[in-house]
Design a protein around this motif. Structure first.
Motif, mmCIF file in Angstrom:
data_model
loop_
_atom_site.group_PDB
_atom_site.id
_atom_site.type_symbol
_atom_site.label_atom_id
_atom_site.label_comp_id
_atom_site.label_asym_id
_atom_site.label_seq_id
_atom_site.Cartn_x
_atom_site.Cartn_y
_atom_site.Cartn_z
ATOM 1 N N ASN A 144 8.413 58.003 -21.894
ATOM 2 C CA ASN A 144 8.647 58.388 -23.291
ATOM 3 C C ASN A 144 7.862 57.537 -24.284
ATOM 4 O O ASN A 144 7.822 57.830 -25.471
ATOM 5 N N LYS A 145 7.227 56.473 -23.807
ATOM 6 C CA LYS A 145 6.439 55.598 -24.687
ATOM 7 C C LYS A 145 4.932 55.797 -24.497
ATOM 8 O O LYS A 145 4.133 55.190 -25.193
ATOM 9 N N ILE A 146 4.556 56.633 -23.540
ATOM 10 C CA ILE A 146 3.146 56.838 -23.231
ATOM 11 C C ILE A 146 2.475 57.724 -24.270
ATOM 12 O O ILE A 146 3.006 58.772 -24.649
ATOM 13 N N SER A 147 1.321 57.295 -24.733
ATOM 14 C CA SER A 147 0.506 58.082 -25.655
ATOM 15 C C SER A 147 -0.934 58.068 -25.163
ATOM 16 O O SER A 147 -1.566 57.003 -25.103
ATOM 17 N N LEU A 148 -1.457 59.230 -24.828
ATOM 18 C CA LEU A 148 -2.822 59.311 -24.303
ATOM 19 C C LEU A 148 -3.865 58.939 -25.348
ATOM 20 O O LEU A 148 -5.004 58.606 -25.003
ATOM 21 N N VAL A 149 -3.467 58.958 -26.605
ATOM 22 C CA VAL A 149 -4.383 58.538 -27.680
ATOM 23 C C VAL A 149 -4.783 57.079 -27.488
ATOM 24 O O VAL A 149 -5.902 56.663 -27.830
ATOM 25 N N ASN A 150 -3.870 56.302 -26.910
ATOM 26 C CA ASN A 150 -4.132 54.877 -26.698
ATOM 27 C C ASN A 150 -5.233 54.604 -25.682
ATOM 28 O O ASN A 150 -5.703 53.461 -25.572
ATOM 29 N N LEU A 151 -5.643 55.630 -24.935
ATOM 30 C CA LEU A 151 -6.720 55.435 -23.963
ATOM 31 C C LEU A 151 -8.080 55.297 -24.632
ATOM 32 O O LEU A 151 -9.085 55.029 -23.982
ATOM 33 N N ASN A 152 -8.130 55.561 -25.941
ATOM 34 C CA ASN A 152 -9.311 55.225 -26.749
ATOM 35 C C ASN A 152 -10.565 56.011 -26.354
ATOM 36 O O ASN A 152 -11.671 55.488 -26.407
ATOM 37 N N LEU A 153 -10.395 57.270 -25.989
ATOM 38 C CA LEU A 153 -11.535 58.076 -25.547
ATOM 39 C C LEU A 153 -12.507 58.353 -26.696
ATOM 40 O O LEU A 153 -13.725 58.414 -26.492
ATOM 41 N N LYS A 154 -11.998 58.483 -27.920
ATOM 42 C CA LYS A 154 -12.863 58.785 -29.067
ATOM 43 C C LYS A 154 -13.855 57.665 -29.345
ATOM 44 O O LYS A 154 -14.956 57.903 -29.833
ATOM 45 N N ASN A 155 -13.444 56.434 -29.070
ATOM 46 C CA ASN A 155 -14.311 55.276 -29.342
ATOM 47 C C ASN A 155 -14.998 54.766 -28.074
ATOM 48 O O ASN A 155 -15.293 53.581 -27.951
ATOM 49 N N PHE A 156 -15.229 55.684 -27.139
ATOM 50 C CA PHE A 156 -15.804 55.324 -25.840
ATOM 51 C C PHE A 156 -17.106 54.543 -26.022
ATOM 52 O O PHE A 156 -17.991 54.935 -26.766
ATOM 53 N N ASN A 157 -17.169 53.408 -25.330
ATOM 54 C CA ASN A 157 -18.345 52.535 -25.428
ATOM 55 C C ASN A 157 -18.755 52.126 -24.017
ATOM 56 O O ASN A 157 -18.004 51.439 -23.318
ATOM 57 N N PHE A 158 -19.960 52.525 -23.599
ATOM 58 C CA PHE A 158 -20.351 52.300 -22.199
ATOM 59 C C PHE A 158 -20.497 50.814 -21.871
ATOM 60 O O PHE A 158 -20.176 50.386 -20.763
ATOM 61 N N SER A 159 -20.987 50.011 -22.810
ATOM 62 C CA SER A 159 -21.147 48.581 -22.526
ATOM 63 C C SER A 159 -19.793 47.926 -22.289
ATOM 64 O O SER A 159 -19.653 47.049 -21.420
#
Length: 336
Positions: A144-159
């Motif tokens: 109930n506390k999990i948020s997939l937004v926290n995976l930070n996909l929008k700010n993906f940085n390969f380095s």
């Protein structure tokens, strides 16, 4: 006999060894907000590495190689023990002298490591199921506390992803080379089953806890805590009357760190003939490493991480080259 009787135990031991001390302090370092993707990328490195170490049966009987390997084992043992002792000292028993904590835990790891391998196999088999069940329970209870937004996909940085993948490789996947000298002389087919099977299971466990931490804590909280998984489980509750499930993480830390340390100690002891001297040396060295601040700074340094990375990449290849090409030329000097 041992090769066939303990095949499952070796697979589970490999998985727990990979988990090791990473569960205490990871994700950490630059790019930790991308640790989920870094872990996925590290799997590719792990697959390639398993292809190599599946062919490494034993160290050549060359003194300088044994010394280099022993130093490597001492370093990763020191890092592993440091992480656990730091956690107990700061989060669990802050009023207890750090030196006393170190003495007790180092003695325990040496006792298990100096024991027969069967004891380590059985303890690993038992511990694996406890660890895996706790991971799943915590994942479910924190749902109930999990948020997939926290995976930070929008700010993906390969380095950042690459940095994290190398971090996981250095402190987890790349250290599988130690197991080649713990299992020793496995048939090639069994080696593949153990390293790929145990490596995959260990990877899944790491991925579960990394996902759980990021999806619940988010990147803002992650950068401000020393022990991410303990922080996560401290937020998890069961029903209305039972909260702060972080006590369960203490079992994870204890089992995984103890098993990894015991395996490393067993390998160091068996590299040399004088068992009592080596055990005494390990005990004294680990006490110094885990209690001297100057040494702590070295263990945290980027330079040491770079040296470990280079060793983990090139040392297995060097062993393969020596065993495959030079053994035929110098059978009296090099023993495969």
């Amino acid at each position: 006999m041992e090769n066939s009787a303990f095949l499952k135990h070796k697979i589970f031991l490999t998985a727990v060894f990979l988990l090791g001390n990473t569960i205490i302090v990871f994700p950490k370092g630059a790019g930790s907000q991308f640790s989920f993707y870094g872990c996925l990328l590290a799997l590719l490195f792990n697959i390639a590495f398993c292809f190599i170490i599946a062919n490494v049966k034993n160290l050549p009987n060359i003194f300088i190689l044994k010394i280099l390997f022993a130093v490597f084992c001492f370093v990763i043992l020191g890092i592993t023990l440091r992480d656990y002792i730091n956690f107990v000292d700061t989060a669990r028993l802050p009023q207890t002298p750090r030196f006393l904590i170190s003495v007790i835990y180092i003695f325990l790891t040496i006792y298990l490591g100096a024991n027969h391998k069967k004891a380590i196999y059985l303890f690993s088999f038992f511990s694996f199921f406890i660890i895996f069940v706790i991971f799943i329970i915590m994942l479910i209870l924190s749902g109930n506390k999990i948020s997939l937004v926290n995976l930070n996909l929008k700010n993906f940085n390969f380095s950042g992803v690459l940095n994290q993948s190398l971090t996981f490789y250095i402190h987890s996947f790349g250290q599988l080379i130690v197991l080649t000298q713990f299992f020793k002389n496995l048939p090639k087919q069994k080696s593949k089953v153990i390293y790929f099977g145990g490596g995959l299971i260990g990877f899944v466990m790491i991925l579960i806890y990394v996902f759980n931490i990021l999806a619940v804590l988010g990147t803002n909280v992650l950068g401000n805590v020393n022990y991410p998984y303990a922080t996560l489980t401290g937020m998890v509750s069961f029903a209305n009357n039972y909260s702060r499930m972080d006590g369960f993480t203490y079992y994870l830390y204890f089992f995984s760190t103890l098993i990894k340390s015991a395996v490393i100690i067993n390998v160091i002891i068996n590299l040399f003939k004088n068992k009592k001297t080596i055990i005494t040396l390990i005990f004294i060295a680990m006490l110094l490493i885990t209690n001297i601040n100057a040494v702590q700074n070295i263990l945290h340094s980027n330079l040491l991480n770079l040296i470990i990375l280079i060793f983990e990449i090139f040392f297995p290849i060097l062993i393969l080259v020596i065993n495959k090409w030079f053994y035929k030329l110098s059978p009296k000097i090099i023993e495969s």
